[in-house]
Design an enzyme around this catalytic site. Structure first.
Site, PDB file in Angstrom:
ATOM      1  N   HIS A 362       0.807  -1.230   0.000  1.00 17.89           N
ATOM      2  CA  HIS A 362       0.000   0.000   0.000  1.00 17.89           C
ATOM      3  C   HIS A 362       0.835   1.272   0.000  1.00 17.89           C
ATOM      4  O   HIS A 362       0.275   2.351   0.170  1.00 17.89           O
ATOM      5  CB  HIS A 362      -0.917   0.046   1.218  1.00 17.89           C
ATOM      6  CG  HIS A 362      -1.946  -1.030   1.263  1.00 17.89           C
ATOM      7  ND1 HIS A 362      -3.222  -0.864   0.770  1.00 17.89           N
ATOM      8  CD2 HIS A 362      -1.892  -2.288   1.738  1.00 17.89           C
ATOM      9  CE1 HIS A 362      -3.912  -1.976   0.955  1.00 17.89           C
ATOM     10  NE2 HIS A 362      -3.126  -2.867   1.538  1.00 17.89           N
ATOM     11  N   LYS A 551      -8.743  13.490   5.036  1.00 21.07           N
ATOM     12  CA  LYS A 551      -7.825  12.345   4.986  1.00 21.07           C
ATOM     13  C   LYS A 551      -6.785  12.552   6.070  1.00 21.07           C
ATOM     14  O   LYS A 551      -6.711  13.632   6.657  1.00 21.07           O
ATOM     15  CB  LYS A 551      -7.158  12.238   3.610  1.00 21.07           C
ATOM     16  CG  LYS A 551      -6.591  13.582   3.106  1.00 21.07           C
ATOM     17  CD  LYS A 551      -5.986  13.464   1.710  1.00 21.07           C
ATOM     18  CE  LYS A 551      -6.985  13.576   0.588  1.00 21.07           C
ATOM     19  NZ  LYS A 551      -7.174  12.363  -0.161  1.00 21.07           N
ATOM     20  N   ARG A 552      -5.945  11.524   6.333  1.00 17.76           N
ATOM     21  CA  ARG A 552      -4.847  11.722   7.277  1.00 17.76           C
ATOM     22  C   ARG A 552      -4.007  12.925   6.855  1.00 17.76           C
ATOM     23  O   ARG A 552      -3.862  13.208   5.666  1.00 17.76           O
ATOM     24  CB  ARG A 552      -3.969  10.464   7.325  1.00 17.76           C
ATOM     25  CG  ARG A 552      -4.599   9.293   8.046  1.00 17.76           C
ATOM     26  CD  ARG A 552      -4.920   9.594   9.482  1.00 17.76           C
ATOM     27  NE  ARG A 552      -3.698   9.787  10.264  1.00 17.76           N
ATOM     28  CZ  ARG A 552      -3.189   8.890  11.098  1.00 17.76           C
ATOM     29  NH1 ARG A 552      -3.790   7.737  11.269  1.00 17.76           N
ATOM     30  NH2 ARG A 552      -2.089   9.140  11.781  1.00 17.76           N
ATOM     31  N   LYS A 557       0.253  14.348   1.063  1.00 18.81           N
ATOM     32  CA  LYS A 557      -1.143  14.588   0.683  1.00 18.81           C
ATOM     33  C   LYS A 557      -1.417  16.079   0.434  1.00 18.81           C
ATOM     34  O   LYS A 557      -2.444  16.453  -0.111  1.00 18.81           O
ATOM     35  CB  LYS A 557      -2.090  14.039   1.751  1.00 18.81           C
ATOM     36  CG  LYS A 557      -2.018  12.510   1.884  1.00 18.81           C
ATOM     37  CD  LYS A 557      -2.955  11.992   2.962  1.00 18.81           C
ATOM     38  CE  LYS A 557      -2.809  10.505   3.241  1.00 18.81           C
ATOM     39  NZ  LYS A 557      -3.516   9.639   2.269  1.00 18.81           N
ATOM     40  N   THR A 659      -8.960   6.166  -1.649  1.00 17.62           N
ATOM     41  CA  THR A 659     -10.304   5.598  -1.781  1.00 17.62           C
ATOM     42  C   THR A 659     -11.344   6.669  -1.473  1.00 17.62           C
ATOM     43  O   THR A 659     -12.481   6.588  -1.923  1.00 17.62           O
ATOM     44  CB  THR A 659     -10.508   4.389  -0.843  1.00 17.62           C
ATOM     45  OG1 THR A 659      -9.991   4.732   0.450  1.00 17.62           O
ATOM     46  CG2 THR A 659      -9.787   3.171  -1.364  1.00 17.62           C
ATOM     47  N   LYS A 663     -15.150   7.734  -3.131  1.00 16.94           N
ATOM     48  CA  LYS A 663     -16.388   8.005  -2.385  1.00 16.94           C
ATOM     49  C   LYS A 663     -17.002   9.336  -2.828  1.00 16.94           C
ATOM     50  O   LYS A 663     -18.215   9.448  -3.024  1.00 16.94           O
ATOM     51  CB  LYS A 663     -16.099   8.020  -0.877  1.00 16.94           C
ATOM     52  CG  LYS A 663     -15.703   6.648  -0.344  1.00 16.94           C
ATOM     53  CD  LYS A 663     -14.999   6.697   1.015  1.00 16.94           C
ATOM     54  CE  LYS A 663     -14.243   5.382   1.236  1.00 16.94           C
ATOM     55  NZ  LYS A 663     -13.275   5.441   2.344  1.00 16.94           N
TER      56      LYS A 663
HETATM   57  C1  26Q Z   1       3.878   0.701  10.097  1.00 14.86           C
HETATM   58  C2  26Q Z   1       4.876   0.428  11.033  1.00 14.86           C
HETATM   59  C3  26Q Z   1       4.772   0.912  12.332  1.00 14.86           C
HETATM   60  C4  26Q Z   1       3.660   1.646  12.690  1.00 14.86           C
HETATM   61  C5  26Q Z   1       2.664   1.912  11.761  1.00 14.86           C
HETATM   62  C6  26Q Z   1       2.789   1.442  10.470  1.00 14.86           C
HETATM   63  C7  26Q Z   1       1.732   1.756   9.477  1.00 14.86           C
HETATM   64  C8  26Q Z   1       0.409   1.875   9.859  1.00 14.86           C
HETATM   65  C9  26Q Z   1      -0.573   2.191   8.940  1.00 14.86           C
HETATM   66  C10 26Q Z   1       2.046   1.941   8.141  1.00 14.86           C
HETATM   67  C11 26Q Z   1       1.055   2.241   7.217  1.00 14.86           C
HETATM   68  C12 26Q Z   1      -0.281   2.375   7.599  1.00 14.86           C
HETATM   69  C13 26Q Z   1      -1.347   2.728   6.696  1.00 14.86           C
HETATM   70  C14 26Q Z   1      -1.214   2.895   5.405  1.00 14.86           C
HETATM   71  C15 26Q Z   1      -2.356   3.279   4.549  1.00 14.86           C
HETATM   72  O1  26Q Z   1      -3.450   3.542   5.024  1.00 14.86           O
HETATM   73  N1  26Q Z   1      -2.155   3.328   3.228  1.00 14.86           N
HETATM   74  C16 26Q Z   1      -3.213   3.699   2.309  1.00 14.86           C
HETATM   75  O2  26Q Z   1      -3.844   2.515   1.856  1.00 14.86           O
HETATM   76  C17 26Q Z   1      -4.978   2.804   1.057  1.00 14.86           C
HETATM   77  C18 26Q Z   1      -5.654   1.503   0.702  1.00 14.86           C
HETATM   78  O3  26Q Z   1      -4.919   0.816  -0.255  1.00 14.86           O
HETATM   79  C19 26Q Z   1      -4.601   3.590  -0.180  1.00 14.86           C
HETATM   80  O4  26Q Z   1      -5.761   3.967  -0.852  1.00 14.86           O
HETATM   81  C20 26Q Z   1      -3.804   4.845   0.209  1.00 14.86           C
HETATM   82  O5  26Q Z   1      -3.321   5.471  -0.957  1.00 14.86           O
HETATM   83  C21 26Q Z   1      -2.668   4.463   1.127  1.00 14.86           C
HETATM   84  O6  26Q Z   1      -1.986   5.630   1.588  1.00 14.86           O
END
Ligand code: 26Q
Length: 812
Positions: A362, A551-552, A557, A659, A663
C-alpha cells in the site's frame, strides 16, 4: 451470548417473533430495562441484538454451505479494520431499516438518533483499514467464503480535539458500555510465544524454548452481505495472560507482582499504533504483529485439519491475503507451524506456505516500508530468525537460477547493513505467490522502484487490483437522498451491481433530472452546515461551493498546498472586494500522527487561517474555512455527500490509490486532483471533461526530486505564493507571532520535498477555472451526474472479484 426467553405456548413457539418483539425482549432480558426507562443507547443495544439474532441463521447456513461444498476459504489478515458503526449497515443489508423505523416511530423515537448512539469502532488509521472493512462487506456480498482476522484493540485511534487550534489526542473508548455485535469464543484460544532460545532434539530437529507466552482469545462479529444471504466472520484477537493469576505471589501479599503478568499480556492489544509514517513503540508493535498473525495461522491450520488428513494440500483450499507487511511474519510463522508443529520438512513447508500467501503493498514511501532491527527480531523470535535465513537461501538460489545478473543481497529479506535489518517487504514478496499494488499507476511504480529487483527475478508475481469502495455504505446508506433518486430513475439493481449506474448517463442531458440532482446536493449541504454549526459554531452559506479535503494529515497529501492557495484567494478577494468571486467553503478534516510535528503544525496553520478569515467581516460569506475535529467513518458519512469539490492533490507518485477520491466522485462531487493513484483511473472512467487534473506527473516529480530543485527560487517565481509565505513569516496569521510557523516556512523555502511550489500556479488556475464552471450550474450538474454515472467500476465488489479470480482462485 444472548438467548431469547423461551415461550411456553405451542403457538408462540412456531410463529417467528417480529423484529419489534425481538427488540422489546432484548430491551427487557438482555439490557435489563423497561420501555419507560430506556435511554436511546439502550434501544440501540436492543435493536443491535435483535438484528444480530436475525443474522445468526444466515451465518450458520453460510458456514454449513461452505463446509459442505469445500469452497476455497479466503483469510484477510489486517492490523486494521476501520469498520465504523455496524448497526445501520446491518439493518440496511438485512433490509430491515423500514421495519425498525416504523417500530421507533410508533414510540415517538427517532431511528436516526438510535443509530448515532452506537460508538464508532475506529480500529484503524486510515485508508488501509477502511479498505479492509469495505472488503469484508464485499466478500459477503459477492459470496466469497472470507474471514477477516485482526486485533480487538481496547482503544482504537485517538479522539482528536483542538485546543487553541492545536491537535489534542485523547484515548477513545469504544468498548465502554459493551459491544453488542461480538461473540466471545471462550473455547478458541491460541498460545503465542516470544523470546527464549532454540535447542535441538535427539534427531537434530530445532526446538524453540520460548521465555514468554501470551494467549489470544477470539471474538467474532458476523458480517452480512447485501440482502443477508451470505454472512462471513470478522474474528478479532484479544490478549490474555497465560496464567490468570499468580496465586502464590498474591497470597504472599505481593499483589502488584501477581497482577503484573496480566498487565504485560493485555498491553499487546491495548492500543492501535497511530503512526502511519513514523515507527514508534517498536517492540510492542512487533509483538502485536506476531500476536495476531500467529493466532490467525494457528486457527486456519486447526480449521483445515478438522476435515483433512494432513496439511500438504493447504494451498488448494486456503488463500491468505496479507494487508501490507504488518502480518508478513506469516511467512516464517506458517513455515514454523508446518515444520516444527506438524512435522513437514522445511522445503515442503515453504512451498505450501508460499502457495497460500499473497501480499498487498500500500505504499512506496521508503520510510513507511517496515524494517526491523536484527537484534530485536533475534531476541523476540529466535526460531523465526533461523527460518528467515533458510528462506533467504532459497531466494538466493532462485535469484541465481533466474540468471538476470541480480545481486542476491538486494533481494534477501535480511539486509546486513547498519547492524542488520529484516526487510518485511522483501520477506512478504519472497514468501507470497502473488504481490499486488492497489492502483494501476502504483503497481507500475512498484515494478520500477521498490520491487525493481524482485520483479526482475519473479516477473509474474506482481499484479494490480485497483481498490474499490462498498456502495452499500458509501452511497446507499450515507446518501439516502441520492440513492432514492437513483433507484427511482433506474431501479435498485445498482446496489449489488454498481456498473448499472451507467444507465444514468443519458439523464445528464435532462434538465429536470439535473435539477433534482442539484437539490439532493443542496439538501446534503444543509445537513453538513448544521453539523458544522454544532461542531464549530461557524455558520456556512449552503449555496457556496463546498471544497473538501478529508484524509490523514501528511506532507505528501499536501493539505499545505490547499491552505496556501486559500490564503492567496483571501488576499485576492481582499485586494478586489467587488470582484465577481465564487463564494467558497474550504473544509478540512483528518488526524495527524501524534509524533508527526510538521503535520500537527499544518493543522494549527489551517485553524489559524480559519480564525482570521472567518472573523473578517468585510469578506462576508465569500470565503470560510473550517477544520472539523475527529474525522472518522461516521463524520465521513455526513461530509462526503455534501461535497461539490473533492481535493485529491497528492504529489504525483506518492498516493498508492486513495479511496476517498472514489467516495466523493460516486456521490457526485467533481475532483480536483493530480495524476496520482486511482485518480488516473477515475479520469479514464469519468472522462477528462468531468475532472480537473493539474500539476506535475510522477516522472517529472521523480526527476525534480532527484536533484537540482531550488525551492526558494521557485517560490520567488510564484508571486501569489511568495506573498503568502511572506505573510506567514511576518505573523499575519498568528497575531504577530513570527516564530510559530517557522517550521512550515523553512519547509517550503528550503526543502519542499513534496513540491508545493512547482504545482502552486497550476493548482491556482485550475481552482479559478472551477469557480467559473460552478457559476453555471447547468455545466456543473451535468459533470456531477456523469461522475456518479461512471463510477460503477470502483465498487469493492469488482475489486473482490478481481482478487478471487486472479489471486485466490476462489470465485464463488
Ligand atoms: C507501520 C509500522 C509501524 C507503525 C505503523 C505502520 C503503518 C500503519 C498504517 C504503516 C502504514 C499504515 C497505513 C497505510 C495506509 O493507510 N495506506 C493507504 O492505503 C490505502 C488503501 O490501499 C490507499 O488507498 C492509500 O493510498 C494508502 O496511503
Amino acid at each position: 451470548m444472548t438467548t431469547l426467553p423461551i415461550e411456553t405456548g405451542q403457538k408462540e413457539r412456531r410463529r417467528p417473533p417480529s423484529l419489534g418483539d425481538m427488540i422489546v425482549r432484548h430491551l427487557v432480558y438482555s439490557v435489563g430495562k423497561d420501555q419507560a426507562h430506556a435511554v436511546t443507547r439502550d434501544w440501540c443495544v436492543a435493536l443491535s441484538l435483535a438484528i444480530r439474532d436475525r443474522m445468526v441463521d444466515g451465518w450458520m447456513t453460510t458456514t454449513r454451505r461452505i463446509y459442505k461444498s469445500g469452497q476455497k476459504r479466503v483469510y484477510y489478515l489486517s492490523m486494521e479494520f476501520m469498520i465504523g458503526r455496524l448497526l445501520e449497515d446491518a439493518l440496511s443489508n438485512m433490509e430491515l431499516t423500514e421495519e425498525a423505523r416504523a417500530f421507533f416511530d410508533e414510540r415517538g423515537l427517532d431511528l436516526g438518533e438510535v443509530l448515532t448512539s452506537e460508538p464508532d469502532p475506529a480500529l484503524g488509521n486510515g485508508g488501509l483499514g477502511r479498505l479492509a472493512a469495505c472488503f469484508m462487506d464485499s466478500m459477503a456480498t459477492v459470496g466469497v467464503a472470507g474471514i477477516g482476522y485482526g486485533i480487538r484493540y481496547e482503544h482504537g485511534i485517538f479522539r482528536q480535539s483542538f485546543q487553541d487550534g492545536w491537535q489534542l489526542e485523547e484515548p477513545e473508548d469504544w468498548l465502554v458500555g459493551g459491544n453488542a455485535w461480538e461473540f466471545e469464543r471462550t473455547e478458541v484460544v491460541h498460545p503465542v510465544n516470544f523470546g527464549g532460545y532454540v535447542s535441538s532434539d535427539a534427531n537434530g530437529k530445532p526446538v524453540w524454548n520460548p521465555s514468554e507466552r501470551i494467549m489470544a482469545a477470539a471474538f467474532d462479529t458476523p458480517i452480512a452481505g447485501w440482502k443477508g444471504q451470505h454472512v462471513n466472520t470478522l474474528r478479532l484477537w484479544s490478549a490474555r495472560p497465560a496464567e490468570v493469576l499468580n496465586l502464590s505471589q498474591f497470597n504472599q501479599g505481593d499483589f502488584v507482582a501477581a497482577a503484573r503478568q496480566q498487565i504485560v499480556a493485555e498491553s499487546i492489544t491495548k492500543v492501535l499504533y497511530p503512526g502511519d509514517h513514523t515507527p514508534e513503540g517498536r517492540e510492542l508493535r512487533l509483538k502485536q504483529e506476531v500476536f495476531f498473525t500467529s493466532a490467525s495461522l494457528q486457527d486456519i491450520v486447526h480449521r483445515f485439519l478438522l476435515n483433512h488428513e494432513n496439511l500438504e494440500k493447504l494451498g488448494d483450499h486456503v488463500a491468505i491475503q496479507l494487508n501490507d507487511t504488518h502480518p508478513a511474519i506469516a511467512v516464517p510463522e506458517l513455515v514454523r507451524l508446518l515444520e516444527d508443529v506438524h512435522g513437514m520438512d522445511f522445503r515442503k513447508a515453504f512451498d505450501v506456505a508460499r502457495a497460500c500467501l499473497h501480499y498487498t503493498n500500500h505504499t512506496l514511501l521508503p520510510e513507511a516500508l517496515e524494517r526491523w532491527p536484527l537484534e530485536l527480531f533475534e531476541r523476540c523470535l529466535p526460531r523465526h530468525m533461523q527460518i528467515i535465513r533458510a528462506i533467504d537461501d532459497i531466494a538466493t538460489a532462485e535469484v541465481l537460477a533466474a540468471g538476470k545478473g541480480i545481486d542476491p543481497n538486494v533481494v534477501r529479506a535480511i539486509d546486513p547493513h547498519y547492524g542488520g535489518f529484516v526487510r518485511m517487504g522483501n520477506l512478504a514478496f519472497i514468501g507470497s505467490s502473488h504481490v499486488n499494488g492497489v492502483s494501476a499507476l502504483h503497481t507500475e511504480l512498484m515494478k520500477k522502484t521498490v520491487f525493481k529487483d524482485l520483479h526482475t527475478v519473479y516477473p509474474d508475481r506482481i499484479l494490480n487490483q485497483t481498490n474499490g469502495i462498498t456502495p452499500r455504505r458509501w452511497l446507499l446508506e450515507c446518501n439516502p437522498r441520492l440513492s432514492g433518486l437513483i433507484t427511482e430513475t433506474i431501479g435498485d439493481g445498482w446496489v449489488a451491481d454498481l456498473e448499472q449506474l451507467k444507465a444514468l448517463e443519458p439523464y445528464a442531458e435532462d434538465a429536470a433530472f439535473r435539477e433534482r440532482f442539484r437539490r439532493v446536493k443542496a439538501d446534503n449541504k444543509e445537513r453538513l452546515s448544521v453539523y458544522v454549526q454544532e461542531q464549530l459554531g461557524v455558520k456556512l452559506d449552503p449555496t457556496a461551493l463546498f471544497d473538501i479535503q478529508i484524509k490523514r494529515i501528511h506532507e505528501y497529501k499536501r493539505q499545505l498546498l490547499n491552505i496556501l492557495e486559500t490564503m492567496a484567494l483571501y488576499n485576492a478577494m481582499k485586494a478586489n472586494p467587488n470582484g465577481e468571486w465564487q463564494p467558497r467553503v474550504k473544509i478540512f478534516a483528518g488526524k495527524a500522527a501524534p509524533s508527526y510535528t510538521l503535520a500537527k503544525l499544518i493543522i494549527k496553520l489551517i485553524n489559524d487561517v480559519a480564525d482570521k478569515i472567518n472573523n473578517d467581516s468585510a469578506l462576508g460569506d465569500m470565503l470560510k474555512v473550517v477544520f472539523l475535529p475527529n474525522y472518522n467513518v461516521s463524520s465521513a458519512e455526513i461530509i462526503i455527500p455534501a461535497a461539490d469539490l473533492s481535493e485529491q492533490i497528492s504529489t504525483a507518485g506518492f498516493e498508492a490509490s486513495g479511496t476517498g477520491n472514489m467516495k466523493f466522485a460516486l456521490n457526485g462531487a467533481l475532483t480536483i486532483g493530480t495524476l496520482d493513484g486511482a485518480n488516473v483511473e477515475i479520469l479514464e472512467h469519468v472522462g477528462e471533461d468531468n475532472i480537473y487534473i493539474f500539476g506535475m506527473e510522477a516522472e517529472e516529480v521523480a526527476q525534480l526530486q532527484s536533484g537540482g530543485y531550488q525551492p526558494w527560487v521557485r517560490v520567488g517565481e510564484t508571486p501569489r505564493l511568495q506573498d503568502v509565505v511572506t505573510q506567514i513569516s511576518s505573523g499575519f496569521f498568528s497575531h504577530g507571532d513570527t516564530e510559530r510557523f517557522a517550521g512550515i516556512v523553512d519547509n517550503v523555502l528550503a526543502h519542499d520535498y513534496f513540491l508545493v511550489a512547482p504545482d502552486f500556479d497550476s493548482y491556482w488556475s485550475t481552482q479559478r477555472w472551477i469557480d467559473k464552471d460552478f457559476r453555471d450550474q447547468n455545466v456543473w450538474q451535468r459533470k456531477a451526474v456523469l461522475n456518479t454515472a461512471n463510477m460503477g467500476w470502483f465498487s469493492a465488489d469488482r475489486t473482490i472479484r478481481g482478487y478471487a479470480k486472479d489471486i485466490w482462485n476462489a470465485l464463488p
